[in-house]
Enzyme design. Structure first.
Site, PDB file in Angstrom:
ATOM      1  N   PHE A  59      -1.045  -2.980   2.754  1.00 44.54           N
ATOM      2  CA  PHE A  59      -0.414  -1.890   2.009  1.00 44.54           C
ATOM      3  C   PHE A  59       1.106  -1.852   2.147  1.00 44.54           C
ATOM      4  O   PHE A  59       1.765  -0.994   1.550  1.00 44.54           O
ATOM      5  CB  PHE A  59      -1.008  -0.538   2.426  1.00 44.54           C
ATOM      6  CG  PHE A  59      -0.874  -0.190   3.890  1.00 44.54           C
ATOM      7  CD1 PHE A  59       0.327   0.255   4.415  1.00 44.54           C
ATOM      8  CD2 PHE A  59      -1.965  -0.299   4.745  1.00 44.54           C
ATOM      9  CE1 PHE A  59       0.462   0.575   5.757  1.00 44.54           C
ATOM     10  CE2 PHE A  59      -1.846   0.024   6.092  1.00 44.54           C
ATOM     11  CZ  PHE A  59      -0.625   0.456   6.589  1.00 44.54           C
ATOM     12  N   ARG A 104      -1.493  17.302   5.165  1.00 44.97           N
ATOM     13  CA  ARG A 104      -2.075  16.262   4.304  1.00 44.97           C
ATOM     14  C   ARG A 104      -3.320  16.757   3.573  1.00 44.97           C
ATOM     15  O   ARG A 104      -3.549  16.392   2.415  1.00 44.97           O
ATOM     16  CB  ARG A 104      -2.352  15.005   5.136  1.00 44.97           C
ATOM     17  CG  ARG A 104      -1.049  14.238   5.427  1.00 44.97           C
ATOM     18  CD  ARG A 104      -1.218  13.214   6.496  1.00 44.97           C
ATOM     19  NE  ARG A 104      -0.114  12.235   6.532  1.00 44.97           N
ATOM     20  CZ  ARG A 104       0.014  11.320   7.466  1.00 44.97           C
ATOM     21  NH1 ARG A 104      -0.874  11.242   8.449  1.00 44.97           N
ATOM     22  NH2 ARG A 104       1.025  10.473   7.452  1.00 44.97           N
ATOM     23  N   ASN A 114       1.001  10.525   1.068  1.00 45.12           N
ATOM     24  CA  ASN A 114       0.394  11.545   1.927  1.00 45.12           C
ATOM     25  C   ASN A 114       1.425  12.506   2.524  1.00 45.12           C
ATOM     26  O   ASN A 114       1.221  13.081   3.589  1.00 45.12           O
ATOM     27  CB  ASN A 114      -0.485  10.888   2.998  1.00 45.12           C
ATOM     28  CG  ASN A 114       0.280   9.920   3.883  1.00 45.12           C
ATOM     29  OD1 ASN A 114       1.497   9.781   3.748  1.00 45.12           O
ATOM     30  ND2 ASN A 114      -0.414   9.264   4.798  1.00 45.12           N
ATOM     31  N   HIS A 117       5.522  11.740   7.144  1.00 45.00           N
ATOM     32  CA  HIS A 117       5.450  10.753   8.229  1.00 45.00           C
ATOM     33  C   HIS A 117       5.721  11.477   9.538  1.00 45.00           C
ATOM     34  O   HIS A 117       6.546  12.391   9.571  1.00 45.00           O
ATOM     35  CB  HIS A 117       6.520   9.666   8.045  1.00 45.00           C
ATOM     36  CG  HIS A 117       6.709   8.823   9.278  1.00 45.00           C
ATOM     37  ND1 HIS A 117       5.937   7.714   9.536  1.00 45.00           N
ATOM     38  CD2 HIS A 117       7.538   8.978  10.353  1.00 45.00           C
ATOM     39  CE1 HIS A 117       6.291   7.208  10.714  1.00 45.00           C
ATOM     40  NE2 HIS A 117       7.263   7.956  11.236  1.00 45.00           N
TER      41      HIS A 117
HETATM   42  P1  IDP Z   1       0.369   7.487   9.733  1.00 44.74           P
HETATM   43  O1  IDP Z   1       1.453   7.800   8.712  1.00 44.74           O
HETATM   44  O2  IDP Z   1      -0.717   8.526   9.734  1.00 44.74           O
HETATM   45  O3  IDP Z   1       0.923   7.219  11.116  1.00 44.74           O
HETATM   46  P2  IDP Z   1       0.017   4.604   9.484  1.00 44.74           P
HETATM   47  O4  IDP Z   1      -1.253   3.882   9.776  1.00 44.74           O
HETATM   48  O5  IDP Z   1       1.141   4.463  10.456  1.00 44.74           O
HETATM   49  O6  IDP Z   1      -0.359   6.140   9.244  1.00 44.74           O
HETATM   50  O7  IDP Z   1       0.481   4.120   8.060  1.00 44.74           O
HETATM   51  C1  IDP Z   1       1.789   4.389   7.595  1.00 44.74           C
HETATM   52  C2  IDP Z   1       1.705   4.856   6.163  1.00 44.74           C
HETATM   53  O8  IDP Z   1       1.212   3.791   5.359  1.00 44.74           O
HETATM   54  C3  IDP Z   1       0.718   6.013   5.903  1.00 44.74           C
HETATM   55  O9  IDP Z   1       1.239   7.289   6.193  1.00 44.74           O
HETATM   56  C4  IDP Z   1       0.448   5.840   4.427  1.00 44.74           C
HETATM   57  O10 IDP Z   1       1.523   6.342   3.638  1.00 44.74           O
HETATM   58  C5  IDP Z   1       0.407   4.311   4.299  1.00 44.74           C
HETATM   59  N1  IDP Z   1      -0.953   3.778   4.445  1.00 44.74           N
HETATM   60  C6  IDP Z   1      -1.674   3.671   5.596  1.00 44.74           C
HETATM   61  N2  IDP Z   1      -2.886   3.119   5.367  1.00 44.74           N
HETATM   62  C7  IDP Z   1      -2.924   2.863   4.030  1.00 44.74           C
HETATM   63  C8  IDP Z   1      -3.913   2.285   3.169  1.00 44.74           C
HETATM   64  O11 IDP Z   1      -5.017   1.894   3.589  1.00 44.74           O
HETATM   65  N3  IDP Z   1      -3.581   2.206   1.837  1.00 44.74           N
HETATM   66  C9  IDP Z   1      -2.373   2.622   1.352  1.00 44.74           C
HETATM   67  N4  IDP Z   1      -1.426   3.147   2.117  1.00 44.74           N
HETATM   68  C10 IDP Z   1      -1.685   3.276   3.440  1.00 44.74           C
HETATM   69 MG    MG Z   2       2.177   5.707  11.745  1.00 45.06          MG
END
Ligand code: IDP
Ligand code: MG
Length: 140
Positions: A59, A104, A114, A117
């Site tokens: 992603f 969220r 979402n 961050h």
């Molecule tokens: P987090 O923001 O809850 O810490 P992370 O795993 O660090 O989640 O991922 C960073 C950002 O990448 C997420 O907030 C979201 O915007 C995006 N993201 C994470 N997983 C996916 C996915 O499976 N598909 C598309 N975007 C994703």
């Molecule tokens: Mg993260």
């Protein structure tokens, strides 16, 4: 528990829908203080640098392109246990899995768009805060 700093970003899907104030109110109502804040438009290079930890993920490219679709609001939040508390206020990455009353759950458009961050650990918080802010800009 200790007083911590964490880096928060209000993402483009949320700035576009004028949700900055509602999101900030949730932080403040739940005991986090906003001690630095700036609204900026990231370049693609900056988005890629910020999310470098995810560069091998499928992603990554879409995420970086999404993060430059509009302005973001970068902010430093301070409070008791701020890193974990902010993650609780944000809710799960995928809004379909987020608890009731989280940002969220209430505002995210998708797992990618979402709305917010938040740093996930003390080391990443320090690194992410210095990505956006100098110490002079953090006013407790
Ligand atoms: P987090 O923001 O809850 O810490 P992370 O795993 O660090 O989640 O991922 C960073 C950002 O990448 C997420 O907030 C979201 O915007 C995006 N993201 C994470 N997983 C996916 C996915 O499976 N598909 C598309 N975007 C994703
Ligand atoms: Mg993260």
């Amino acid at each position: 528990m200790a007083i911590e700093r964490t880096l928060s970003i209000i993402k483009p899907d949320a700035t576009r829908r004028n949700l900055t104030g509602q999101i900030n109110a949730r932080f403040e109502e739940q005991g986090l203080s906003i001690v630095a804040q700036k609204r900026i438009r990231l370049t693609l290079e900056q988005a890629q640098a910020f999310y470098d930890v995810h560069k091998e993920r499928a992603f990554f490219e879409d995420l970086c392109n999404f993060m430059i679709t509009g302005p973001v609001v970068a902010q430093v939040l301070v409070g008791e246990d701020a890193i974990t508390k902010n993650r609780d206020i944000m809710g799960a990455t995928n809004p379909a899995n987020a608890d009731e009353g989280t940002i969220r759950k209430d505002f995210a458009e998708s797992i990618e768009a979402n709305s917010v961050h938040g740093s996930d650990a003390p080391e990443t918080a320090a690194k992410e805060i210095s990505f956006f802010f100098s110490e002079l800009e953090i006013v407790g």
